[in-house]
Design a protein around this motif. Structure first.
Motif, PDB file in Angstrom:
ATOM      1  N   ASP A 198      85.992  20.909  47.891  1.00  0.00           N
ATOM      2  CA  ASP A 198      85.880  21.728  46.692  1.00  0.00           C
ATOM      3  C   ASP A 198      84.544  22.453  46.620  1.00  0.00           C
ATOM      4  OD1 ASP A 198      87.145  22.624  44.267  1.00  0.00           O
ATOM      5  OD2 ASP A 198      85.655  21.457  43.157  1.00  0.00           O
ATOM      6  N   SER A 199      83.739  22.367  47.673  1.00  0.00           N
ATOM      7  CA  SER A 199      82.437  23.037  47.666  1.00  0.00           C
ATOM      8  C   SER A 199      82.561  24.424  48.281  1.00  0.00           C
ATOM      9  CB  SER A 199      81.397  22.218  48.437  1.00  0.00           C
ATOM     10  OG  SER A 199      81.703  22.191  49.821  1.00  0.00           O
ATOM     11  N   LEU A 200      81.740  25.336  47.810  1.00  0.00           N
ATOM     12  CA  LEU A 200      81.720  26.710  48.306  1.00  0.00           C
ATOM     13  C   LEU A 200      80.276  27.104  48.573  1.00  0.00           C
ATOM     14  CD1 LEU A 200      83.669  29.121  48.842  1.00  0.00           C
ATOM     15  CD2 LEU A 200      83.040  29.967  46.575  1.00  0.00           C
ATOM     16  N   THR A 201      79.997  27.538  49.801  1.00  0.00           N
ATOM     17  CA  THR A 201      78.656  27.946  50.200  1.00  0.00           C
ATOM     18  C   THR A 201      78.648  29.427  50.521  1.00  0.00           C
ATOM     19  OG1 THR A 201      78.196  25.739  51.109  1.00  0.00           O
ATOM     20  CG2 THR A 201      76.780  27.540  51.854  1.00  0.00           C
ATOM     21  N   LEU A 202      77.630  30.136  50.058  1.00  0.00           N
ATOM     22  CA  LEU A 202      77.490  31.564  50.300  1.00  0.00           C
ATOM     23  C   LEU A 202      76.541  31.780  51.468  1.00  0.00           C
ATOM     24  CD1 LEU A 202      76.894  32.694  46.579  1.00  0.00           C
ATOM     25  CD2 LEU A 202      79.021  31.949  47.688  1.00  0.00           C
ATOM     26  N   ILE A 203      76.929  32.632  52.407  1.00  0.00           N
ATOM     27  CA  ILE A 203      76.094  32.894  53.577  1.00  0.00           C
ATOM     28  C   ILE A 203      75.898  34.398  53.770  1.00  0.00           C
ATOM     29  CG2 ILE A 203      76.842  30.754  54.700  1.00  0.00           C
ATOM     30  CD1 ILE A 203      78.618  32.485  56.543  1.00  0.00           C
ATOM     31  N   ASP A 204      75.023  34.724  54.705  1.00  0.00           N
ATOM     32  CA  ASP A 204      74.840  36.083  55.221  1.00  0.00           C
ATOM     33  C   ASP A 204      74.417  37.087  54.153  1.00  0.00           C
ATOM     34  OD1 ASP A 204      74.705  38.334  56.720  1.00  0.00           O
ATOM     35  OD2 ASP A 204      76.771  38.277  57.459  1.00  0.00           O
ATOM     36  N   PHE A 205      73.125  37.070  53.829  1.00  0.00           N
ATOM     37  CA  PHE A 205      72.541  38.025  52.886  1.00  0.00           C
ATOM     38  C   PHE A 205      72.031  39.272  53.608  1.00  0.00           C
ATOM     39  CE2 PHE A 205      72.905  34.379  50.301  1.00  0.00           C
ATOM     40  CZ  PHE A 205      72.677  34.712  48.977  1.00  0.00           C
ATOM     41  N   ASP A 206      72.518  39.529  54.804  1.00  0.00           N
ATOM     42  CA  ASP A 206      71.997  40.619  55.634  1.00  0.00           C
ATOM     43  C   ASP A 206      72.126  41.989  54.974  1.00  0.00           C
ATOM     44  OD1 ASP A 206      71.010  41.711  58.218  1.00  0.00           O
ATOM     45  OD2 ASP A 206      73.041  42.524  58.374  1.00  0.00           O
ATOM     46  N   ASP A 207      73.144  42.188  54.146  1.00  0.00           N
ATOM     47  CA  ASP A 207      73.330  43.486  53.493  1.00  0.00           C
ATOM     48  C   ASP A 207      72.885  43.500  52.047  1.00  0.00           C
ATOM     49  OD1 ASP A 207      74.382  45.141  55.574  1.00  0.00           O
ATOM     50  OD2 ASP A 207      76.227  43.969  55.488  1.00  0.00           O
ATOM     51  N   CYS A 208      72.198  42.440  51.605  1.00  0.00           N
ATOM     52  CA  CYS A 208      71.739  42.442  50.219  1.00  0.00           C
ATOM     53  C   CYS A 208      70.855  43.667  49.979  1.00  0.00           C
ATOM     54  CB  CYS A 208      71.001  41.152  49.881  1.00  0.00           C
ATOM     55  SG  CYS A 208      69.367  40.939  50.610  1.00  0.00           S
ATOM     56  N   GLY A 209      70.969  44.212  48.793  1.00  0.00           N
ATOM     57  CA  GLY A 209      70.203  45.409  48.478  1.00  0.00           C
ATOM     58  C   GLY A 209      70.395  45.782  47.026  1.00  0.00           C
ATOM     59  N   VAL A 210      69.905  46.937  46.670  1.00  0.00           N
ATOM     60  CA  VAL A 210      69.954  47.398  45.287  1.00  0.00           C
ATOM     61  C   VAL A 210      71.204  48.260  45.104  1.00  0.00           C
ATOM     62  CG1 VAL A 210      68.748  48.698  43.505  1.00  0.00           C
ATOM     63  CG2 VAL A 210      67.443  47.315  45.148  1.00  0.00           C
ATOM     64  N   SER A 211      72.060  47.837  44.172  1.00  0.00           N
ATOM     65  CA  SER A 211      73.318  48.558  43.958  1.00  0.00           C
ATOM     66  C   SER A 211      73.876  48.180  42.592  1.00  0.00           C
ATOM     67  CB  SER A 211      74.318  48.221  45.067  1.00  0.00           C
ATOM     68  OG  SER A 211      75.442  49.092  45.019  1.00  0.00           O
ATOM     69  N   TRP A 212      75.095  48.607  42.334  1.00  0.00           N
ATOM     70  CA  TRP A 212      75.764  48.251  41.089  1.00  0.00           C
ATOM     71  C   TRP A 212      76.142  46.775  41.134  1.00  0.00           C
ATOM     72  CZ3 TRP A 212      77.028  52.622  43.950  1.00  0.00           C
ATOM     73  CH2 TRP A 212      76.716  53.865  43.347  1.00  0.00           C
ATOM     74  N   PHE A 213      75.888  46.049  40.055  1.00  0.00           N
ATOM     75  CA  PHE A 213      76.220  44.631  40.039  1.00  0.00           C
ATOM     76  C   PHE A 213      77.713  44.402  40.269  1.00  0.00           C
ATOM     77  CE2 PHE A 213      72.208  44.382  37.488  1.00  0.00           C
ATOM     78  CZ  PHE A 213      71.516  43.554  38.371  1.00  0.00           C
ATOM     79  N   LEU A 214      78.560  45.215  39.664  1.00  0.00           N
ATOM     80  CA  LEU A 214      80.000  44.990  39.784  1.00  0.00           C
ATOM     81  C   LEU A 214      80.541  45.372  41.158  1.00  0.00           C
ATOM     82  CD1 LEU A 214      81.501  45.854  36.287  1.00  0.00           C
ATOM     83  CD2 LEU A 214      80.442  43.765  37.140  1.00  0.00           C
ATOM     84  N   TYR A 215      79.735  46.039  41.965  1.00  0.00           N
ATOM     85  CA  TYR A 215      80.138  46.309  43.351  1.00  0.00           C
ATOM     86  C   TYR A 215      80.337  45.004  44.119  1.00  0.00           C
ATOM     87  CZ  TYR A 215      79.774  47.957  48.193  1.00  0.00           C
ATOM     88  OH  TYR A 215      80.011  48.205  49.519  1.00  0.00           O
TER      89      TYR A 215
END
Length: 326
Positions: free
Chosen positions: A222-239
């Motif tokens: 039941d655990s969920l892990t988030l990976i790969d922030f390589d494309d993190c950037g400034v954009s619309w939150f709802l994107y």
């Protein structure tokens, strides 16, 4: 083609040569996990079990990568979302800059986390509700986080996606696109530009992950892990929702996933009154961006799996979008 067999073989040799930087022997077990913007390998030796990301040459500057890693460290320090720890080199560097083939290469290592990407099916809405809550937490953190000096990430706006300075290529170069299809996508791009123009207020636009598609989620029990922030950037939150349905924008599941995601988000933070319409705009924007990406990254397994059929699906979605929202 960048990621051909010879290039991947040289990349693996480079990774092996630098495993001692993290205290692993060069003959550690090494498995290629994925090829997308970057190549990622799992390296295992004794108690060591980590994932080495080899950044795609020419995509991110060193300062951009250090900024990505700084945000990940802040998210972990503030216990915002579950994401793997960054493993520094033996001399304390988060970003390992090396030379290979006479060119600079950049590597980072992360703790290996077990899990598989959520699968399409009855349980997917459950994971999207969880993801909506995670996105709300990420957005709240981004709004309040004091970024370190020199922090810099790409801006994902209309111009950098479909406009004058496209980071992932020109959507007009889509695989199999004919002249009528190009006209349709150009009309769709103009409609998107008009819809996006008012959405630039600080409460709408900020630092986001930008790529939490299924491949970047690890479900384990039941655990969920988030990976790969390589494309993190400034954009619309709802994107961020649109990126979550990447490569499945045409699926009949999307309306239910959107509802589940919004429910999970609202459990932690409010959404705009017109969120439903905004999400449809961002899904179409993401689909056109990925159509350009498929054409400009044709050597990757993901792009090869999509092919011209993905362009055909984009045209069908564009027709529907212009009928409903244009």
């Amino acid at each position: 083609m960048l990621y051909d067999e010879a290039y991947l073989a040289r990349t693996e040799q480079m990774v092996r040569a630098h495993l001692p930087d993290w205290g692993l022997p060069p003959d550690a077990a090494l498995q290629l996990l994925s090829i997308s913007e970057n190549a990622t390998f799992r390296a295992t030796a004794g108690a060591h079990d980590m994932v080495v990301r080899v950044y795609r040459p020419g995509y991110h500057a060193a300062a951009e990568i250090r900024s990505e890693l700084a945000w990940i460290e802040a998210l972990r320090a503030d216990a915002v979302v579950p994401t793997p720890a960054i493993i520094p080199t033996r001399d304390g560097r988060l970003l390992n800059e090396v030379s290979a083939d006479g060119a600079p290469r950049r590597l980072a290592a992360f703790a290996f986390v077990p899990g598989i990407e959520p699968q399409e099916g009855a349980d997917l809405a459950h994971w999207f509700a969880r993801l909506g809550g995670f996105h709300a937490r990420l957005h709240a953190h981004a709004k309040g986080w004091r970024r370190p000096e020199g922090f810099t990430r790409k801006v994902w706006d209309f111009d950098s996606m479909l406009g004058e300075r496209p980071l992932w290529g020109d959507f007009r170069a889509a695989l199999g696109l004919d002249a009528p299809g190009r006209v349709l996508l150009e009309r769709t791009a103009l409609a998107l530009k008009d819809r996006l123009a008012p959405l630039t207020a600080p409460e709408s636009f900020g630092l986001i992950h930008a790529d939490l598609r299924l491949a970047n989620l690890l479900a384990d029990g039941d655990s969920l892990t988030l990976i790969d922030f390589d494309d993190c950037g400034v954009s619309w939150f709802l994107y961020d929702f649109a990126s979550a349905v990447s490569f499945m924008e045409h699926s009949p599941l999307v309306p239910a996933l959107k509802e589940a995601w919004a429910e999970g988000y609202r459990a932690r933070a409010p959404l705009p009154a017109d969120a439903d319409a905004q999400l449809d705009v961002f899904v179409m924007l993401r689909r056109m961006l990925l159509t350009a990406w498929v054409a400009s990254h044709a050597e990757t397994p993901t792009a090869q799996a999509m092919g011209p059929a993905y362009t055909a699906g984009t045209l069908a979605l564009a027709e529907d979008f212009l009928t409903r929202r244009g």
